[in-house]
Design an enzyme around this catalytic site. Structure first.
Site, PDB file in Angstrom:
ATOM      1  N   SER A  21       0.806  -1.228   0.000  1.00 54.40           N
ATOM      2  CA  SER A  21       0.000   0.000   0.000  1.00 54.40           C
ATOM      3  C   SER A  21       0.843   1.285   0.000  1.00 54.40           C
ATOM      4  CB  SER A  21      -0.974  -0.009   1.180  1.00 54.40           C
ATOM      5  OG  SER A  21      -1.895  -1.053   0.996  1.00 54.40           O
ATOM      6  N   THR A  66      -6.445  -3.381   7.630  1.00 58.97           N
ATOM      7  CA  THR A  66      -6.321  -4.747   7.126  1.00 58.97           C
ATOM      8  C   THR A  66      -6.438  -5.740   8.281  1.00 58.97           C
ATOM      9  OG1 THR A  66      -5.060  -6.183   5.654  1.00 58.97           O
ATOM     10  CG2 THR A  66      -3.767  -4.795   7.129  1.00 58.97           C
ATOM     11  N   LYS A  70     -10.527  -5.529  10.286  1.00 60.13           N
ATOM     12  CA  LYS A  70     -11.543  -5.042   9.335  1.00 60.13           C
ATOM     13  C   LYS A  70     -12.950  -4.972   9.940  1.00 60.13           C
ATOM     14  CE  LYS A  70      -9.461  -5.973   4.862  1.00 60.13           C
ATOM     15  NZ  LYS A  70      -9.649  -6.528   3.524  1.00 60.13           N
ATOM     16  N   ASP A 106     -12.727  -2.879  -1.217  1.00 55.06           N
ATOM     17  CA  ASP A 106     -12.219  -4.143  -1.773  1.00 55.06           C
ATOM     18  C   ASP A 106     -13.041  -4.600  -2.979  1.00 55.06           C
ATOM     19  OD1 ASP A 106     -10.016  -4.673  -0.171  1.00 55.06           O
ATOM     20  OD2 ASP A 106     -11.187  -5.698   1.368  1.00 55.06           O
ATOM     21  N   ALA A 131     -16.826 -19.397   0.861  1.00 57.95           N
ATOM     22  CA  ALA A 131     -17.932 -18.697   1.533  1.00 57.95           C
ATOM     23  C   ALA A 131     -17.401 -18.007   2.786  1.00 57.95           C
ATOM     24  CB  ALA A 131     -19.059 -19.676   1.870  1.00 57.95           C
ATOM     25  N   GLY A 132     -16.170 -17.502   2.685  1.00 55.63           N
ATOM     26  CA  GLY A 132     -15.595 -16.717   3.786  1.00 55.63           C
ATOM     27  C   GLY A 132     -15.913 -15.244   3.566  1.00 55.63           C
ATOM     28  N   ALA A 134     -14.284 -12.841   1.995  1.00 57.22           N
ATOM     29  CA  ALA A 134     -14.082 -12.329   0.630  1.00 57.22           C
ATOM     30  C   ALA A 134     -15.199 -12.819  -0.291  1.00 57.22           C
ATOM     31  CB  ALA A 134     -12.720 -12.764   0.101  1.00 57.22           C
ATOM     32  N   LEU A 226      -8.439 -14.465  -6.154  1.00 58.83           N
ATOM     33  CA  LEU A 226      -8.175 -13.290  -5.307  1.00 58.83           C
ATOM     34  C   LEU A 226      -6.761 -13.335  -4.726  1.00 58.83           C
ATOM     35  CD1 LEU A 226     -11.538 -12.646  -3.427  1.00 58.83           C
ATOM     36  CD2 LEU A 226     -10.833 -11.992  -5.732  1.00 58.83           C
ATOM     37  N   GLY A 249      -5.078 -11.630  -7.984  1.00 50.52           N
ATOM     38  CA  GLY A 249      -5.708 -10.583  -7.170  1.00 50.52           C
ATOM     39  C   GLY A 249      -4.903  -9.298  -7.031  1.00 50.52           C
TER      40      GLY A 249
HETATM   41  P1  NAP Z   1     -11.777 -16.709   5.128  1.00 50.54           P
HETATM   42  O1  NAP Z   1     -12.919 -15.866   5.582  1.00 50.54           O
HETATM   43  O2  NAP Z   1     -10.890 -17.357   6.120  1.00 50.54           O
HETATM   44  O3  NAP Z   1     -12.427 -17.891   4.180  1.00 50.54           O
HETATM   45  C1  NAP Z   1     -11.634 -18.924   3.708  1.00 50.54           C
HETATM   46  C2  NAP Z   1     -12.423 -19.751   2.676  1.00 50.54           C
HETATM   47  O4  NAP Z   1     -11.530 -20.754   2.162  1.00 50.54           O
HETATM   48  C3  NAP Z   1     -13.634 -20.497   3.240  1.00 50.54           C
HETATM   49  O5  NAP Z   1     -14.633 -20.569   2.267  1.00 50.54           O
HETATM   50  C4  NAP Z   1     -13.065 -21.895   3.513  1.00 50.54           C
HETATM   51  O6  NAP Z   1     -14.031 -22.939   3.460  1.00 50.54           O
HETATM   52  C5  NAP Z   1     -12.152 -22.048   2.323  1.00 50.54           C
HETATM   53  N1  NAP Z   1     -11.129 -23.058   2.561  1.00 50.54           N
HETATM   54  C6  NAP Z   1     -10.039 -22.952   3.378  1.00 50.54           C
HETATM   55  N2  NAP Z   1      -9.328 -24.092   3.334  1.00 50.54           N
HETATM   56  C7  NAP Z   1      -9.980 -24.930   2.465  1.00 50.54           C
HETATM   57  C8  NAP Z   1      -9.738 -26.251   1.987  1.00 50.54           C
HETATM   58  N3  NAP Z   1      -8.659 -26.951   2.382  1.00 50.54           N
HETATM   59  N4  NAP Z   1     -10.594 -26.782   1.088  1.00 50.54           N
HETATM   60  C9  NAP Z   1     -11.685 -26.080   0.660  1.00 50.54           C
HETATM   61  N5  NAP Z   1     -11.968 -24.832   1.079  1.00 50.54           N
HETATM   62  C10 NAP Z   1     -11.130 -24.268   1.977  1.00 50.54           C
HETATM   63  O7  NAP Z   1     -10.802 -15.912   4.145  1.00 50.54           O
HETATM   64  P2  NAP Z   1     -11.145 -14.607   3.257  1.00 50.54           P
HETATM   65  O8  NAP Z   1     -10.875 -13.380   4.044  1.00 50.54           O
HETATM   66  O9  NAP Z   1     -12.484 -14.825   2.664  1.00 50.54           O
HETATM   67  O10 NAP Z   1      -9.991 -14.671   2.139  1.00 50.54           O
HETATM   68  C11 NAP Z   1      -9.995 -15.656   1.109  1.00 50.54           C
HETATM   69  C12 NAP Z   1      -8.830 -15.413   0.157  1.00 50.54           C
HETATM   70  O11 NAP Z   1      -9.008 -14.166  -0.531  1.00 50.54           O
HETATM   71  C13 NAP Z   1      -7.476 -15.305   0.875  1.00 50.54           C
HETATM   72  O12 NAP Z   1      -6.535 -16.049   0.156  1.00 50.54           O
HETATM   73  C14 NAP Z   1      -7.137 -13.821   0.808  1.00 50.54           C
HETATM   74  O13 NAP Z   1      -5.743 -13.622   0.748  1.00 50.54           O
HETATM   75  C15 NAP Z   1      -7.799 -13.399  -0.492  1.00 50.54           C
HETATM   76  N6  NAP Z   1      -8.113 -11.946  -0.534  1.00 50.54           N
HETATM   77  C16 NAP Z   1      -7.472 -11.167  -1.467  1.00 50.54           C
HETATM   78  C17 NAP Z   1      -7.723  -9.791  -1.545  1.00 50.54           C
HETATM   79  C18 NAP Z   1      -7.009  -8.918  -2.588  1.00 50.54           C
HETATM   80  O14 NAP Z   1      -6.958  -7.694  -2.440  1.00 50.54           O
HETATM   81  N7  NAP Z   1      -6.498  -9.496  -3.647  1.00 50.54           N
HETATM   82  C19 NAP Z   1      -8.635  -9.197  -0.647  1.00 50.54           C
HETATM   83  C20 NAP Z   1      -9.305 -10.036   0.288  1.00 50.54           C
HETATM   84  C21 NAP Z   1      -9.020 -11.411   0.335  1.00 50.54           C
HETATM   85  P3  NAP Z   1     -14.877 -23.378   4.785  1.00 50.54           P
HETATM   86  O15 NAP Z   1     -15.970 -22.374   4.915  1.00 50.54           O
HETATM   87  O16 NAP Z   1     -15.365 -24.741   4.458  1.00 50.54           O
HETATM   88  O17 NAP Z   1     -13.918 -23.359   5.934  1.00 50.54           O
END
Ligand code: NAP
Length: 290
Positions: A21, A66, A70, A106, A131-132, A134, A226, A249
């Site tokens: 950033s 971050t 958040k 975002d 379904a987290g 993001a 992402l 991403g």
């Molecule tokens: P989060 O809330 O922790 O959600 C993680 C997701 O991944 C859940 O759906 C989880 O499924 C799934 N998951 C984790 N391990 C798994 C596995 N072994 N098999 C299948 N599914 C699995 O994370 P988040 O904040 O949403 O972030 C998700 C990704 O987006 C991260 O990699 C983050 O770095 C990226 N991101 C990028 C940006 C950008 O600016 N480019 C911005 C935001 C986020 P369950 O529900 O079954 O646990």
């Protein structure tokens, strides 16, 4: 040149050592001749309230937020923008009155990244993997920007169902269809735009992806991961193997910052400057990888 009139902006999070950033904001400010400086502030867990109050006391004009603050930061703000309220997470604070107003740039950032690549969600069939936090925000993005139908696939069905109930109530139609990842073969048709919003495939687990089957990738016209570390994830490689367009991403990261900059400075960053910053980010990224 920093002097008595320089405005201070920054990032609160933990950790913040590897953030891009400052590179984005300081480059834009320098190019546009804005007297501002942007610095990262590592904040101890549980101290979001102190950080916000301290920033205001020091007349810091705006902050990015971050992980892990958040959502934690929300009770300490004066108000929330509509998108931030619906998503339940902020990444940008803009000085307002005796405090800050919270925004979430975002998802508008992801949308602007898609547009710059010639894609969008309007009238499109979309699949979201995950379904987290993001994925939930991407689902809102689809609802607010006219997606035709959205399949939300997750390892844990209950989480996908929760998001579907919430967003379908918001848009008053059955837009989001929750499914297990393993059920992808039940989805009819092809030409989908897919957004990979799980953490699977993130460095160092670069050989992992949530769906391995080539049949799934044949259904896609384009895939957005992402994740941007590694540069090309396994998901992206599989999209390209089936002749789809694949994106990481990093542009989303760029444009969420550009939109924050625009909110802070009430300006429009020229697209040519965003593109120049993106090239600098790529260079920086490559030198870190080497
Ligand atoms: P989060 O809330 O922790 O959600 C993680 C997701 O991944 C859940 O759906 C989880 O499924 C799934 N998951 C984790 N391990 C798994 C596995 N072994 N098999 C299948 N599914 C699995 O994370 P988040 O904040 O949403 O972030 C998700 C990704 O987006 C991260 O990699 C983050 O770095 C990226 N991101 C990028 C940006 C950008 O600016 N480019 C911005 C935001 C986020 P369950 O529900 O079954 O646990």
């Amino acid at each position: 040149m920093i002097d008595g009139k320089t405005k201070v902006y920054g990032l609160i999070g933990n950790p913040v050592e590897h953030t891009m950033s400052p590179l984005i904001h300081n480059t834009i400010a320098e190019q546009l001749g804005e007297p501002m400086v942007y610095v990262p502030f590592p904040v101890e867990r549980g101290k979001a309230g102190e950080a916000v109050a301290g920033a205001k006391a020091l007349s810091i004009q705006g902050l990015n937020v971050t992980v892990p603050f958040k959502s934690e930061v929300i009770p300490y703000l004066n108000g929330l923008d509509g998108i931030a309220r619906r998503i339940g997470a902020v990444n940008t604070l803009v000085a307002e009155g005796d405090g800050y107003r919270g925004y979430n740039t975002d998802m508008p950032g992801l949308l602007r990244a898609m547009h710059s690549d010639g894609f969008g969600v309007e009238n499109r069939d979309v699949m979201i993997l995950g379904a987290g936090g993001a994925a939930r925000a991407v689902a809102y993005l689809c609802a607010e920007n006219g997606a035709k139908q959205v399949f939300l696939l997750n390892r844990t069905l209950g989480k996908a169902q929760e998001i579907a109930v919430e967003i379908n109530a918001f848009c008053e139609k059955e837009l989001i269809r929750p499914m297990l990842l393993s059920e992808w073969e039940k989805i009819p048709g092809d030409g989908f735009l897919a957004v990979q919003a799980t953490s699977v495939g993130l460095y160092p687990n670069v050989n992992d992806t949530v769906i391995e089957d080539r049949g799934f990738y044949k259904k896609l016209e384009a895939g957005y991961d992402l994740i941007y570390r590694p540069w090309k994830t396994k998901f992206m490689k599989l999209v390209e193997q089936e002749d789809g367009s694949a994106f990481n991403g990093l542009k989303m990261l760029l444009y969420q910052a550009v939109i924050a900059y625009e909110l802070w400075n009430r300006t429009q960053v020229p697209e040519s400057l965003s593109e120049a910053v993106y090239l600098r980010m790529r260079k920086e990224w490559e030198s870190n990888e080497a």
